[in-house]
Write a protein that holds these residues in place. Structure first.
Motif, PDB file in Angstrom:
ATOM      1  N   LEU A   5       0.852  -1.179   0.000  1.00 21.61           N
ATOM      2  CA  LEU A   5       0.000   0.000   0.000  1.00 21.61           C
ATOM      3  C   LEU A   5       0.893   1.236   0.000  1.00 21.61           C
ATOM      4  N   SER A   6       0.534   2.246  -0.794  1.00 21.48           N
ATOM      5  CA  SER A   6       1.361   3.442  -0.908  1.00 21.48           C
ATOM      6  C   SER A   6       0.521   4.704  -0.799  1.00 21.48           C
ATOM      7  N   TRP A   7       1.147   5.753  -0.261  1.00 22.79           N
ATOM      8  CA  TRP A   7       0.521   7.063  -0.165  1.00 22.79           C
ATOM      9  C   TRP A   7       1.531   8.124  -0.540  1.00 22.79           C
ATOM     10  N   ALA A   8       1.041   9.208  -1.127  1.00 22.60           N
ATOM     11  CA  ALA A   8       1.892  10.335  -1.514  1.00 22.60           C
ATOM     12  C   ALA A   8       1.116  11.628  -1.312  1.00 22.60           C
ATOM     13  N   PHE A 101      -3.610   8.900  14.149  1.00 27.65           N
ATOM     14  CA  PHE A 101      -4.773   9.785  14.115  1.00 27.65           C
ATOM     15  C   PHE A 101      -4.585  10.851  13.040  1.00 27.65           C
ATOM     16  N   THR A 102      -5.652  11.582  12.733  1.00 26.24           N
ATOM     17  CA  THR A 102      -5.625  12.586  11.672  1.00 26.24           C
ATOM     18  C   THR A 102      -5.640  13.987  12.267  1.00 26.24           C
ATOM     19  N   ARG A 103      -5.167  14.928  11.457  1.00 24.06           N
ATOM     20  CA  ARG A 103      -5.183  16.349  11.785  1.00 24.06           C
ATOM     21  C   ARG A 103      -5.644  17.129  10.568  1.00 24.06           C
ATOM     22  N   PHE A 104      -5.892  18.404  10.745  1.00 25.90           N
ATOM     23  CA  PHE A 104      -6.350  19.284   9.673  1.00 25.90           C
ATOM     24  C   PHE A 104      -5.338  19.315   8.519  1.00 25.90           C
ATOM     25  N   GLY A 105      -5.842  19.440   7.313  1.00 24.72           N
ATOM     26  CA  GLY A 105      -4.976  19.616   6.154  1.00 24.72           C
ATOM     27  C   GLY A 105      -4.492  18.329   5.532  1.00 24.72           C
ATOM     28  N   ARG A 107      -3.467  15.581   7.064  1.00 23.76           N
ATOM     29  CA  ARG A 107      -2.301  15.067   7.776  1.00 23.76           C
ATOM     30  C   ARG A 107      -2.676  13.863   8.624  1.00 23.76           C
ATOM     31  N   VAL A 108      -1.847  12.832   8.535  1.00 23.81           N
ATOM     32  CA  VAL A 108      -1.959  11.652   9.392  1.00 23.81           C
ATOM     33  C   VAL A 108      -0.753  11.676  10.318  1.00 23.81           C
ATOM     34  N   ALA A 127      -8.310   9.933   6.756  1.00 28.35           N
ATOM     35  CA  ALA A 127      -9.012   9.019   7.666  1.00 28.35           C
ATOM     36  C   ALA A 127      -8.855   7.571   7.220  1.00 28.35           C
ATOM     37  N   LYS A 128      -8.981   7.341   5.933  1.00 25.37           N
ATOM     38  CA  LYS A 128      -8.820   5.985   5.405  1.00 25.37           C
ATOM     39  C   LYS A 128      -7.377   5.506   5.567  1.00 25.37           C
ATOM     40  N   THR A 129      -6.422   6.408   5.358  1.00 24.17           N
ATOM     41  CA  THR A 129      -5.013   6.058   5.527  1.00 24.17           C
ATOM     42  C   THR A 129      -4.726   5.682   6.979  1.00 24.17           C
TER      43      THR A 129
END
Length: 143
Positions: A5-8, A101-105, A107-108, A127-129
């Motif tokens: 799984l990848s995120w960018a 957890f998540t933050r504004f913008g 951000r995980v 949130a999904k990440t």
């Protein structure tokens, strides 16, 4: 074995975050400037240019932050969260992750058992990440 799984970071997420923060920054600076002018009997003419100049400075700082993180890549593979950037690659065992957890913008934030926090910025679906990383941390991912 699980798939990789990848995120960018995404430019659209950065632009949306920069626009929202610039708007709130400008409005807050205007409010403070007008209050200061009102209570000190200063002219109101300095407020708008000063608020614009300071907001532009914050936008420039955001642009530099984007420039530093736009080539970041995050992968979840083999029991590790892998971070690739211009400086190299770092592997973080999932067993060292305390919570996610998540933050504004977009951000995980990944909090390690040592208390250190690592931010994954400008992600389109934070949130999904976070949920995916949390699920991987607690057990094997379902194919």
């Amino acid at each position: 074995m699980t798939s990789r799984l990848s995120w960018a970071p995404q430019r659209a997420v950065f632009l949306r975050r920069a626009a929202v923060t610039a708007l709130f920054t400008f409005l807050a600076l205007l409010a403070v400037g007008f209050l200061l002018s009102f209570y000190t009997d200063l002219p109101f003419l300095w407020v708008i240019p000063t608020a614009l100049l300071l907001t532009a400075g914050f936008l420039f700082d955001d642009a530099l932050r984007w420039r530093a993180s736009k080539y970041d890549r995050w992968h979840l593979e083999g029991g590790h969260l892998i971070h690739e950037d211009g400086d190299g690659t770092a592997q973080l065992p999932l067993s060292e992750i305390d919570r996610v957890f998540t933050r504004f913008g977009g951000r995980v934030v990944v909090e390690l058992s040592s208390g250190q926090r690592i931010a994954m910025g400008y992600l389109p679906y934070p949130a999904k990440t976070a949920e995916t990383i949390e699920t991987a941390r607690r057990g094997p991912l379902a194919d």
